[in-house]
Design an enzyme around this catalytic site. Structure first.
Site, mmCIF file in Angstrom:
data_model
loop_
_atom_site.group_PDB
_atom_site.id
_atom_site.type_symbol
_atom_site.label_atom_id
_atom_site.label_comp_id
_atom_site.label_asym_id
_atom_site.label_seq_id
_atom_site.Cartn_x
_atom_site.Cartn_y
_atom_site.Cartn_z
ATOM 1 N N GLY A 47 9.124 1.849 -12.604
ATOM 2 C CA GLY A 47 7.808 2.170 -12.594
ATOM 3 C C GLY A 47 7.390 3.388 -11.758
ATOM 4 C CB THR A 58 11.611 4.097 -10.372
ATOM 5 O OG1 THR A 58 11.372 2.775 -9.721
ATOM 6 C CG2 THR A 58 13.064 4.420 -10.975
ATOM 7 C CB ILE A 75 4.381 -7.197 -14.965
ATOM 8 C CG1 ILE A 75 4.097 -7.146 -13.306
ATOM 9 C CG2 ILE A 75 5.753 -7.609 -15.105
ATOM 10 C CD1 ILE A 75 3.465 -8.266 -12.774
ATOM 11 C CG ASP A 76 2.095 -3.608 -11.571
ATOM 12 O OD1 ASP A 76 2.221 -4.653 -11.465
ATOM 13 O OD2 ASP A 76 2.485 -2.997 -10.548
ATOM 14 N NE ARG A 131 -11.132 -29.891 -8.472
ATOM 15 C CZ ARG A 131 -9.986 -30.613 -8.319
ATOM 16 N NH1 ARG A 131 -9.101 -30.503 -9.192
ATOM 17 N NH2 ARG A 131 -10.008 -31.395 -7.091
ATOM 18 C CG MET A 137 1.762 -10.029 -9.077
ATOM 19 S SD MET A 137 3.678 -9.980 -9.213
ATOM 20 C CE MET A 137 4.242 -10.582 -7.717
ATOM 21 N N GLY A 138 -0.389 -6.859 -10.368
ATOM 22 C CA GLY A 138 -0.893 -5.529 -11.250
ATOM 23 C C GLY A 138 -1.121 -4.466 -10.081
ATOM 24 C CD GLN A 169 1.272 -12.392 -12.617
ATOM 25 O OE1 GLN A 169 0.332 -11.917 -12.812
ATOM 26 N NE2 GLN A 169 1.894 -12.494 -11.290
ATOM 27 N NE ARG A 170 8.804 -8.582 -9.903
ATOM 28 C CZ ARG A 170 8.647 -8.020 -8.644
ATOM 29 N NH1 ARG A 170 7.438 -7.677 -8.187
ATOM 30 N NH2 ARG A 170 9.520 -8.060 -7.724
HETATM 31 O O1 F6P Z 1 4.898 -3.273 -9.398
HETATM 32 C C1 F6P Z 1 5.130 -4.806 -9.794
HETATM 33 C C2 F6P Z 1 4.655 -5.649 -8.879
HETATM 34 O O2 F6P Z 1 4.823 -6.936 -9.290
HETATM 35 C C3 F6P Z 1 3.075 -5.570 -8.186
HETATM 36 O O3 F6P Z 1 2.474 -6.111 -9.668
HETATM 37 C C4 F6P Z 1 3.150 -6.280 -7.037
HETATM 38 O O4 F6P Z 1 2.086 -5.965 -6.150
HETATM 39 C C5 F6P Z 1 4.192 -5.869 -6.517
HETATM 40 O O5 F6P Z 1 5.294 -5.582 -7.596
HETATM 41 C C6 F6P Z 1 5.129 -7.085 -5.661
HETATM 42 O O6 F6P Z 1 6.400 -6.635 -5.189
HETATM 43 P P1 F6P Z 1 7.292 -7.089 -4.174
HETATM 44 O O7 F6P Z 1 8.686 -7.647 -5.183
HETATM 45 O O8 F6P Z 1 7.778 -6.233 -3.270
HETATM 46 O O9 F6P Z 1 6.721 -8.389 -3.830
#
Ligand code: F6P
Length: 361
Positions: free
Chosen positions: A116, A119, A141-142, A177, A184-185, A287-288
């Site tokens: 990203g 890097t 993912i951002d 509710r 994230m992002g 999300q990752r």
């Molecule tokens: O850049 C990707 C990301 O998942 C961001 O969305 C998030 O803020 C960050 O990495 C979290 O990183 P780490 O793995 O250091 O918690």
């Protein structure tokens, strides 16, 4: 004569699709060009400390749908600023010369970095200051890497967040509710915006649009008055209320990025203002992780093949990129130091507003 060798690493936070791009690079390099591929472990750390593995066709078999990265990765490791222990004292040292040494030792002609913004920024410095030949492949993912329409991993994370919103919808409705989904992002709102549209969120909060908590509360109460006892909010981890003093400099050092707690902070304020029950779900690393979507498998294959083709054409110091669904490689120099945020006058923000989504502004 020795074979042409390329190096490969994955840097920064992981995302779905890294293994599929490793697979595409190795297959293309070996099958089409007869290159050898050396993978470095844990991003730039592997180059500084010479941790590597030779990558052959059998190493990448079965990788297409596997989450994570077989090479490992590290967040925030910068060869120009490495924290080392010197006689019991912690010090930052510039170990970037070791990157060049390692590449020379392995006789590597060009390095492919899959990463990203951080890097790619480091790649840019290595090109400029150490004369290393690099080709970059954008992943995160951002979706915040400039000069490409989409990054590897983004669409899978949008799928994950959309599924979460679908599930939250049904329970929110049953219990009348307010449900907040924090996604994230980092400093960009792409995940929140696209998942919010796909998942039918009533309110989408993104870092690019500081929100007024009273306006968010007003929208929830309006819905209640219209007989909708529940509301769905998707909030980026980097979203902030108007007047918040925390730095949102997208280029700030990752070590000091204050990306947490946006959902719970908003919930506390909204409970006070609406007197309704507000629940928070932080989607976090879900999300990752996991397998890449078909879209990401195709994208990572396209970009992996394209990166090796760039090397074969002698087009170094480029980033493989896609624009309007076409390959459109760009200079790493044109990407470094920038972050792609959501354009406020872009189509997605406009269509969301058209269908009544509130951005809290
Ligand atoms: O850049 C990707 C990301 O998942 C961001 O969305 C998030 O803020 C960050 O990495 C979290 O990183 P780490 O793995 O250091 O918690």
């Amino acid at each position: 004569m020795s074979k042409f060798r390329i190096g490969l690493l994955t840097g920064g936070g992981d995302c779905p699709g890294l293994n599929s791009v490793i697979r595409a690079v190795v297959k293309t390099a070996i099958n089409n060009y007869g290159y050898e591929v050396i993978g470095f472990k844990d991003g730039y750390l592997g180059l500084v400390y010479n941790r590597f593995m030779k990558l052959g066709l059998s190493d990448v078999s079965g990788l297409l749908d596997r989450g994570g990265t077989i090479l490992g990765t590290t967040n925030n490791f910068d060869p120009f600023r490495v924290l080392v222990d010197h006689d019991g004292e912690k010090q930052y040292r510039d170990l970037s010369d070791r990157v060049a040494d390692t590449l020379r030792m392995h006789d590597i002609q060009c390095l492919i970095v899959i990463g990203g913004t951080n890097t790619i920024n480091i790649a840019h410095r290595l090109i400029k200051e150490k004369g290393i030949r690099i080709v970059a492949i954008p992943k995160t993912i951002d979706n915040d890497v400039p000069e490409t329409d989409v990054t590897i991993g983004f669409m899978t994370s949008v799928n994950t967040a959309t599924q979460a919103l679908d599930k939250l919808h049904s329970t929110a409705e049953s219990h009348h509710r307010v449900m907040i989904l924090e996604v994230m992002g980092a400093a960009s709102g792409w995940v929140s915006l696209e998942a919010g549209i796909a998942g039918g969120a009533d309110i989408i909060l993104i870092p690019e649009i500081p929100y007024d908590t009273r306006k968010v509360a007003r929208r929830i109460l309006e819905r209640k008055n219209q007989g909708k006892g529940f509301s769905i909010i998707v909030v980026s981890e980097g979203s902030r209320p108007l007047g918040d003093n925390l730095s949102q400099d997208p280029l700030a050092d990752d070590d000091v990025q204050p990306f947490n707690g946006s959902g719970s902070r908003l919930a506390a304020e909204l409970e006070k203002l609406t007197r309704l029950e507000v629940k928070v779900t932080v989607l976090g690393y879900l999300q990752r992780g996991g397998e890449p979507s078909p879209y990401d498998r195709i994208l990572s294959t396209r970009l992996g093949v394209s990166a090796v083709n760039l090397i074969a054409e002698g087009q170094y110091n480029m980033m493989a990129a896609i624009r309007n669904d076409q390959h459109c490689p760009v200079q790493i120099a044109d990407v470094a130091g920038k972050v792609k945020t959501v354009p406020l006058d872009g189509e997605l923000v406009k269509i969301a507003r058209s269908i009544g989504v509130s951005f809290g502004d």
